[in-house]
Scaffold this motif. Structure first.
Motif, short mmCIF file in Angstrom:
data_model
loop_
_atom_site.label_atom_id
_atom_site.label_comp_id
_atom_site.label_asym_id
_atom_site.label_seq_id
_atom_site.Cartn_x
_atom_site.Cartn_y
_atom_site.Cartn_z
N UNK A 55 2.63 -5.74 10.93
CA UNK A 55 3.94 -6.05 10.40
C UNK A 55 4.69 -4.87 9.81
N UNK A 56 4.11 -3.70 9.87
CA UNK A 56 4.75 -2.48 9.37
C UNK A 56 4.69 -1.41 10.45
N UNK A 57 5.77 -0.65 10.57
CA UNK A 57 5.77 0.46 11.51
C UNK A 57 4.97 1.62 10.92
N UNK A 58 4.60 2.57 11.76
CA UNK A 58 3.91 3.78 11.29
C UNK A 58 4.78 4.48 10.24
N UNK A 59 6.08 4.54 10.46
CA UNK A 59 6.98 5.21 9.51
C UNK A 59 6.99 4.50 8.17
N UNK A 65 3.73 -0.44 19.28
CA UNK A 65 5.11 -0.92 19.29
C UNK A 65 5.27 -2.30 18.65
N UNK A 66 4.17 -3.00 18.43
CA UNK A 66 4.21 -4.31 17.77
C UNK A 66 3.95 -4.22 16.27
N UNK A 67 3.97 -3.01 15.74
CA UNK A 67 3.74 -2.76 14.31
C UNK A 67 2.36 -3.23 13.84
N UNK A 68 1.37 -2.96 14.67
CA UNK A 68 -0.03 -3.14 14.31
C UNK A 68 -0.67 -1.77 14.37
N UNK A 69 -1.50 -1.45 13.38
CA UNK A 69 -2.08 -0.12 13.42
C UNK A 69 -3.18 0.08 12.41
N UNK A 70 -3.52 1.35 12.23
CA UNK A 70 -4.58 1.75 11.32
C UNK A 70 -4.11 2.97 10.52
N UNK A 71 -4.30 2.88 9.22
CA UNK A 71 -4.10 4.03 8.34
C UNK A 71 -5.49 4.53 8.00
N UNK A 72 -5.71 5.84 8.17
CA UNK A 72 -7.00 6.44 7.86
C UNK A 72 -6.80 7.54 6.82
N UNK A 102 4.59 2.64 6.82
CA UNK A 102 3.32 2.89 6.16
C UNK A 102 3.26 4.32 5.65
N UNK A 103 3.68 5.26 6.49
CA UNK A 103 3.70 6.67 6.10
C UNK A 103 4.56 6.88 4.85
N UNK A 104 5.72 6.25 4.83
CA UNK A 104 6.64 6.41 3.69
C UNK A 104 6.02 5.89 2.39
N UNK A 105 5.26 4.83 2.46
CA UNK A 105 4.59 4.30 1.27
C UNK A 105 3.52 5.28 0.79
#
Length: 162
Positions: A23-27, A109-116, A29-32
């Motif tokens: 539900x969040x884009x990479x940008x 592109x579906x706003x699914x990802x991983x923060x490491x 998440x990165x901004x947070x």
């Protein structure tokens, strides 16, 4: 092109924390993660953050007051939004003398990802801290990752120490 952390540190990888999110884009998440003003909201050891004006053409570095370790200076070593940034931490009472961390955010592109979040270090000052750091840091960071997960649509938290 593959990213090479060894450009910034020779220390070994000590821990890797992952938050799977949706539900969040990479940008987003990165901004947070890249916003120092939000650190006290999710990082349990953070008491206060002070951000001096950035030098021309540089990313903002900042000072953070950490429980147990006092004032620590965080310096951005690599800045590549929204994919990654690398930073170091140093302070007169901070016992890890070669601390470098990498934050990486990958999302589809579906706003699914991983923060490491990867921590690299080797040199711990003082016999007391050599025993405390391997227990304290992973426990505090894991609890902080669960808290951060709430901010970024986290669905799963993984914590690996080496």
């Amino acid at each position: 092109m593959t990213f090479n952390i060894k450009k910034y540190t020779k220390a070994p990888l000590k821990a890797e924390y992952k938050i799977h999110f949706e539900g969040y884009s990479a940008q987003e998440v990165f901004d947070i993660l890249a916003n120092p003003e939000l650190i006290t909201e999710w990082y349990l050891l953070a008491e206060d953050v002070r951000i001096p004006p950035p030098q021309k053409g540089e990313q903002a570095c900042f000072n953070i007051s950490l429980t147990f370790f006092g004032e620590v200076y965080e310096e951005i070593l690599h800045w590549e939004p929204p994919l990654r940034y690398v930073y170091s931490e140093q302070g007169p009472n901070f016992p890890i003398k070669d601390y470098v961390a990498e934050i990486e955010v990958i999302a589809d592109e579906n706003n699914n990802g991983v923060m490491t979040w990867r921590l690299f270090y080797q040199n711990i000052d003082g016999p007391k801290f050599k025993h405390i750091i391997p227990v304290l840091i992973p426990a505090m960071n894991e609890a902080s990752m669960h808290k951060l997960s709430e901010f970024i649509g986290g669905t799963k938290v993984e914590c690996i120490t080496y």
